[in-house]
Design a protein around this motif. Structure first.
Motif, mmCIF file in Angstrom:
data_model
loop_
_atom_site.group_PDB
_atom_site.id
_atom_site.type_symbol
_atom_site.label_atom_id
_atom_site.label_comp_id
_atom_site.label_asym_id
_atom_site.label_seq_id
_atom_site.Cartn_x
_atom_site.Cartn_y
_atom_site.Cartn_z
ATOM 1 N N ALA A 1 0.833 -1.201 0.000
ATOM 2 C CA ALA A 1 0.000 0.000 0.000
ATOM 3 C C ALA A 1 0.871 1.256 0.000
ATOM 4 C CB ALA A 1 -0.939 0.003 1.196
ATOM 5 N N ILE A 2 1.914 1.258 0.797
ATOM 6 C CA ILE A 2 2.800 2.427 0.848
ATOM 7 C C ILE A 2 3.426 2.667 -0.526
ATOM 8 C CG2 ILE A 2 4.982 3.299 1.802
ATOM 9 C CD1 ILE A 2 4.113 1.969 4.485
ATOM 10 N N ALA A 3 3.864 1.590 -1.189
ATOM 11 C CA ALA A 3 4.446 1.734 -2.532
ATOM 12 C C ALA A 3 3.426 2.290 -3.524
ATOM 13 C CB ALA A 3 4.986 0.381 -3.010
ATOM 14 N N LEU A 4 2.174 1.831 -3.447
ATOM 15 C CA LEU A 4 1.120 2.349 -4.317
ATOM 16 C C LEU A 4 0.926 3.835 -4.082
ATOM 17 C CD1 LEU A 4 -1.456 2.368 -6.115
ATOM 18 C CD2 LEU A 4 -2.701 1.501 -4.119
ATOM 19 N N TYR A 5 0.807 4.234 -2.818
ATOM 20 C CA TYR A 5 0.589 5.646 -2.514
ATOM 21 C C TYR A 5 1.763 6.505 -3.000
ATOM 22 C CZ TYR A 5 -3.155 3.833 0.451
ATOM 23 O OH TYR A 5 -4.272 3.195 0.909
ATOM 24 N N GLU A 6 2.972 6.024 -2.829
ATOM 25 C CA GLU A 6 4.142 6.781 -3.281
ATOM 26 C C GLU A 6 4.177 6.888 -4.801
ATOM 27 O OE1 GLU A 6 7.318 4.726 -1.210
ATOM 28 O OE2 GLU A 6 7.327 6.275 0.357
ATOM 29 N N ARG A 7 3.769 5.826 -5.516
ATOM 30 C CA ARG A 7 3.760 5.857 -6.989
ATOM 31 C C ARG A 7 2.854 6.960 -7.526
ATOM 32 N NH1 ARG A 7 3.564 0.309 -6.750
ATOM 33 N NH2 ARG A 7 1.346 0.243 -7.213
ATOM 34 N N VAL A 8 1.756 7.245 -6.834
ATOM 35 C CA VAL A 8 0.850 8.280 -7.346
ATOM 36 C C VAL A 8 1.194 9.668 -6.811
ATOM 37 C CG1 VAL A 8 -1.032 6.659 -7.789
ATOM 38 C CG2 VAL A 8 -0.972 7.929 -5.639
ATOM 39 N N GLY A 9 2.172 9.763 -5.890
ATOM 40 C CA GLY A 9 2.629 11.071 -5.450
ATOM 41 C C GLY A 9 2.518 11.376 -3.971
ATOM 42 N N PHE A 10 1.997 10.461 -3.170
ATOM 43 C CA PHE A 10 1.955 10.691 -1.726
ATOM 44 C C PHE A 10 3.367 10.677 -1.159
ATOM 45 C CE2 PHE A 10 -2.451 9.540 -2.237
ATOM 46 C CZ PHE A 10 -3.110 10.209 -1.225
ATOM 47 N N GLU A 11 3.578 11.471 -0.125
ATOM 48 C CA GLU A 11 4.858 11.520 0.580
ATOM 49 C C GLU A 11 4.646 11.138 2.034
ATOM 50 O OE1 GLU A 11 6.511 15.418 0.057
ATOM 51 O OE2 GLU A 11 6.715 15.167 -2.106
ATOM 52 N N GLN A 12 5.622 10.428 2.596
ATOM 53 C CA GLN A 12 5.553 10.064 4.009
ATOM 54 C C GLN A 12 5.844 11.300 4.848
ATOM 55 O OE1 GLN A 12 7.647 6.453 5.065
ATOM 56 N NE2 GLN A 12 7.316 5.576 3.037
ATOM 57 N N THR A 13 5.015 11.507 5.878
ATOM 58 C CA THR A 13 5.169 12.711 6.698
ATOM 59 C C THR A 13 5.295 12.424 8.181
ATOM 60 O OG1 THR A 13 2.774 12.987 6.843
ATOM 61 C CG2 THR A 13 3.904 14.146 5.065
ATOM 62 N N GLY A 14 5.270 11.188 8.580
ATOM 63 C CA GLY A 14 5.374 10.861 10.000
ATOM 64 C C GLY A 14 4.201 10.026 10.434
ATOM 65 N N GLY A 15 4.099 9.825 11.735
ATOM 66 C CA GLY A 15 2.981 9.060 12.246
ATOM 67 C C GLY A 15 3.321 8.351 13.533
ATOM 68 N N GLU A 16 2.361 7.592 13.989
ATOM 69 C CA GLU A 16 2.521 6.817 15.223
ATOM 70 C C GLU A 16 3.444 5.633 14.965
ATOM 71 O OE1 GLU A 16 1.086 7.849 18.086
ATOM 72 O OE2 GLU A 16 0.332 9.562 16.958
ATOM 73 N N SER A 17 3.726 4.881 16.011
ATOM 74 C CA SER A 17 4.675 3.781 15.895
ATOM 75 C C SER A 17 4.234 2.709 14.901
ATOM 76 C CB SER A 17 4.922 3.148 17.258
ATOM 77 O OG SER A 17 3.702 2.662 17.792
ATOM 78 N N PHE A 18 2.927 2.434 14.792
ATOM 79 C CA PHE A 18 2.494 1.393 13.867
ATOM 80 C C PHE A 18 1.791 1.946 12.625
ATOM 81 C CE2 PHE A 18 -1.077 2.047 16.648
ATOM 82 C CZ PHE A 18 -2.180 1.925 15.829
ATOM 83 N N GLU A 19 1.634 3.260 12.541
ATOM 84 C CA GLU A 19 0.994 3.879 11.394
ATOM 85 C C GLU A 19 1.931 4.863 10.703
ATOM 86 O OE1 GLU A 19 -2.437 5.852 12.959
ATOM 87 O OE2 GLU A 19 -3.684 4.074 12.799
ATOM 88 N N GLN A 20 1.842 4.896 9.386
ATOM 89 C CA GLN A 20 2.588 5.868 8.584
ATOM 90 C C GLN A 20 1.589 6.867 8.030
ATOM 91 O OE1 GLN A 20 6.023 6.321 7.790
ATOM 92 N NE2 GLN A 20 5.048 8.199 7.130
ATOM 93 N N GLU A 21 1.810 8.154 8.298
ATOM 94 C CA GLU A 21 0.966 9.178 7.708
ATOM 95 C C GLU A 21 1.582 9.608 6.384
ATOM 96 O OE1 GLU A 21 -1.197 12.390 10.025
ATOM 97 O OE2 GLU A 21 0.406 13.530 9.022
ATOM 98 N N MET A 22 0.724 9.854 5.385
ATOM 99 C CA MET A 22 1.175 10.261 4.069
ATOM 100 C C MET A 22 0.259 11.376 3.574
ATOM 101 S SD MET A 22 2.039 6.504 2.430
ATOM 102 C CE MET A 22 3.207 7.107 1.190
ATOM 103 N N THR A 23 0.809 12.287 2.765
ATOM 104 C CA THR A 23 0.022 13.404 2.237
ATOM 105 C C THR A 23 0.323 13.623 0.763
ATOM 106 O OG1 THR A 23 1.693 15.069 2.773
ATOM 107 C CG2 THR A 23 0.032 14.621 4.471
ATOM 108 N N ILE A 24 -0.627 14.296 0.100
ATOM 109 C CA ILE A 24 -0.451 14.684 -1.298
ATOM 110 C C ILE A 24 -1.152 16.018 -1.505
ATOM 111 C CG2 ILE A 24 -2.499 13.474 -2.160
ATOM 112 C CD1 ILE A 24 -0.899 12.757 -4.679
ATOM 113 N N ARG A 25 -0.540 16.866 -2.301
ATOM 114 C CA ARG A 25 -1.168 18.124 -2.716
ATOM 115 C C ARG A 25 -1.588 17.938 -4.168
ATOM 116 N NH1 ARG A 25 -1.233 23.167 -0.872
ATOM 117 N NH2 ARG A 25 0.433 22.802 0.622
ATOM 118 N N LEU A 26 -2.830 18.279 -4.467
ATOM 119 C CA LEU A 26 -3.375 18.093 -5.817
ATOM 120 C C LEU A 26 -3.332 19.381 -6.607
ATOM 121 C CD1 LEU A 26 -6.504 15.938 -4.907
ATOM 122 C CD2 LEU A 26 -4.240 15.153 -5.648
ATOM 123 N N GLU A 27 -3.274 19.253 -7.936
ATOM 124 C CA GLU A 27 -3.315 20.408 -8.841
ATOM 125 C C GLU A 27 -4.670 21.066 -8.762
ATOM 126 O OE1 GLU A 27 -2.384 18.977 -12.768
ATOM 127 O OE2 GLU A 27 -0.292 19.450 -12.463
#
Length: 188
Positions: A162-188
C-alpha cells in the motif's frame, strides 16, 4: 483554514477522472464512477461489497464488520465525502472515499480550505490486478476537479504494498505513530 499536516510545495497530477473503464491485469473490464448522490440502491450495493470483505484485510478498524455497522459507517461518510466506485459486471468490487476533516458545511463546500482523509478498499478477489491504482488515481482526479487540494491518509507501516502504491501516485511520508505511517499529497 491552515493545514495541520506537512504537504509538498509542488502539486501532483493531473489524474484521470471518472467515469471511465479499463481492463485490469486479469483481463476484466472494470467500470469507475463517481456518484453525485449515493442513493439507497447504490448504498445497498456498497454495503454488500463491504459485507463480503475479508475481515483479515481490515485496516485500523475499517471497514467495520457486520451489515448494520457497515451501513452506519457508510451513512456517516458517503453524503459528506467524495466517492468513486469500481464495478465488474454490475457488482461493486472497490470503493475509495475522501472524508473532510471538518463538519462545517461551508468548509466542506469550499473543499480547498480543508484537509481530506482517504480510504480505499478493493475486494480480495480483485486485488493485485491494478484496480486499486486506477481507483486511487480516479478518486484524486475527481477530487482535484471539485477543488480539493490536500489529501492525507494513514497506513499500517508493515503494509509495504500500500505504501508503494501511494508513493507511486505522489503521496509523501510525513510521519505518524509507531504502527501507522501518515502520508500526504497536494493536488493540482
Amino acid at each position: 483554514m491552515v493545514a495541520t499536516r506537512k504537504y509538498a510545495d509542488e502539486p501532483s497530477g493531473p489524474f484521470p477522472r471518472p467515469p471511465d473503464s479499463f481492463e485490469d491485469g486479469d483481463g476484466r473490464t472494470i467500470e469507475l464512477v463517481a456518484p453525485t448522490e449515493v442513493d439507497e440502491a447504490v448504498l445497498e450495493d456498497v454495503v454488500a461489497m463491504y459485507d463480503a470483505f475479508d475481515p483479515v484485510d481490515r485496516a485500523q478498524g475499517i471497514p467495520p464488520t457486520g451489515e448494520q455497522r457497515i451501513r452506519n459507517w457508510l451513512e456517516s461518510i458517503v453524503d459528506i465525502g467524495i466517492n468513486v466506485i469500481a464495478s465488474h459486471e454490475g457488482d461493486i468490487i472497490g470503493h475509495a472515499t475522501l472524508v473532510p476533516d471538518s463538519d462545517d458545511p461551508a468548509a466542506i463546500e469550499a473543499a480547498s480550505d480543508i484537509e481530506w482523509e482517504l480510504a480505499i478498499f478493493v475486494l480480495q478477489d480483485y486485488q493485485r490486478a491494478g484496480i486499486g491504482t486506477q481507483l486511487l488515481e480516479h478518486l484524486l482526479g475527481h477530487a482535484a476537479e471539485v477543488g480539493i487540494e490536500r489529501v492525507w491518509l494513514t497506513v499500517e507501516r508493515w503494509n509495504g504494498a500500500a505504501i508503494a502504491l501511494y508513493e507511486r501516485v505522489g503521496f509523501e511520508q510525513t510521519g505518524g505513530e509507531s504502527f501507522e505511517q501518515e502520508m500526504t499529497i497536494r493536488l493540482e
